[in-house]
Design an enzyme around this catalytic site. Structure first.
Site, short mmCIF file in Angstrom:
data_model
loop_
_atom_site.label_atom_id
_atom_site.label_comp_id
_atom_site.label_asym_id
_atom_site.label_seq_id
_atom_site.Cartn_x
_atom_site.Cartn_y
_atom_site.Cartn_z
N GLY A 163 121.59 79.14 -15.87
CA GLY A 163 121.73 77.73 -15.56
C GLY A 163 123.16 77.25 -15.81
O GLY A 163 123.95 77.91 -16.48
N CYS A 164 123.49 76.08 -15.29
CA CYS A 164 124.86 75.58 -15.39
C CYS A 164 125.24 75.22 -16.83
O CYS A 164 126.34 75.54 -17.28
CB CYS A 164 125.07 74.39 -14.46
SG CYS A 164 123.87 73.07 -14.64
N PHE A 165 124.34 74.60 -17.57
CA PHE A 165 124.66 74.25 -18.96
C PHE A 165 124.81 75.50 -19.82
O PHE A 165 125.73 75.62 -20.62
CB PHE A 165 123.60 73.32 -19.56
CG PHE A 165 123.56 71.96 -18.92
CD1 PHE A 165 124.72 71.20 -18.80
CD2 PHE A 165 122.38 71.44 -18.44
CE1 PHE A 165 124.69 69.95 -18.21
CE2 PHE A 165 122.33 70.20 -17.85
CZ PHE A 165 123.50 69.44 -17.74
N ALA A 166 123.90 76.45 -19.64
CA ALA A 166 123.97 77.70 -20.40
C ALA A 166 125.25 78.46 -20.09
O ALA A 166 125.91 79.00 -20.99
CB ALA A 166 122.75 78.57 -20.10
N CYS A 168 128.12 77.19 -19.05
CA CYS A 168 129.23 76.46 -19.65
C CYS A 168 129.34 76.77 -21.14
O CYS A 168 130.43 77.06 -21.65
CB CYS A 168 129.04 74.97 -19.43
SG CYS A 168 130.32 73.95 -20.14
#
Length: 176
Positions: A163-166, A168
């Site tokens: 995922g994008c948050f992970a 980042c």
């Protein structure tokens, strides 16, 4: 004396027949943008579970793009694909992956949902508050963050996109 050697690199052009399931959503649209410009992928099939027809009629940005018609998803239509990208909502990929694995032994699958990101079923069910319906496949998926798992991703048949948050957070902490 300096001698310049001009190297000429020639290789056979590899083409990968790719398909996308979930082209009506945001992630699917972004993936279409990436793959239609990619020099190796040939986007030969695009699927939806809710739409059939010309993709340009649905998403005007793609009116002039040379794309196949959006077909209603059916796992039996994926036999000539090398890879399929699943851009479906969370929990929808489990059944789709199970069906694809049963029908197509060599098909590569890249899941963009959270369905196969965690190999531990207890952790998955705790984090996502839902039961996993295809537990046998969890350990077969490689976590697809190249900066951490490049050596495992390259030969993998099944990749779970982070995922994008992970991503980042992990990339920020990686130098430490």
């Amino acid at each position: 004396m300096i001698v310049k050697v001009k190297l000429r690199y020639e290789s056979k052009r590899l083409t990968i027949n790719a398909g996308i399931l979930g082209v009506t959503g945001y992630t699917g649209q972004a993936l279409v943008r990436l793959l239609i410009e990619h020099p190796v992928f040939d986007l030969t099939k695009i699927f939806s579970t809710s739409y059939h027809g010309n993709y340009g009629d649905l998403i005007p940005e793609f009116r002039t793009a040379d794309l196949p018609l959006v077909d209603m998803y059916d796992a039996s239509k994926c036999g000539d694909l090398d890879v399929i990208f699943l851009a479906v909502p969370h929990t929808k990929g489990m059944g789709i992956v199970q069906e694809l694995m049963a029908l197509h032994e060599s098909l590569k699958i890249v899941d963009l949902s959270a369905d196969f990101r965690l190999s531990n079923v207890s952790m998955y069910e705790s984090y996502y508050n839902v039961s996993h319906t295809f537990v046998d496949a969890l350990e077969r998926f490689v976590y697809g963050l190249p900066e951490l798992n490049r050596a495992y991703i390259k030969p993998a048949q099944f990749v779970a996109n982070p995922g994008c948050f992970a991503t980042c957070i992990q990339l920020t902490l990686l130098p430490l």
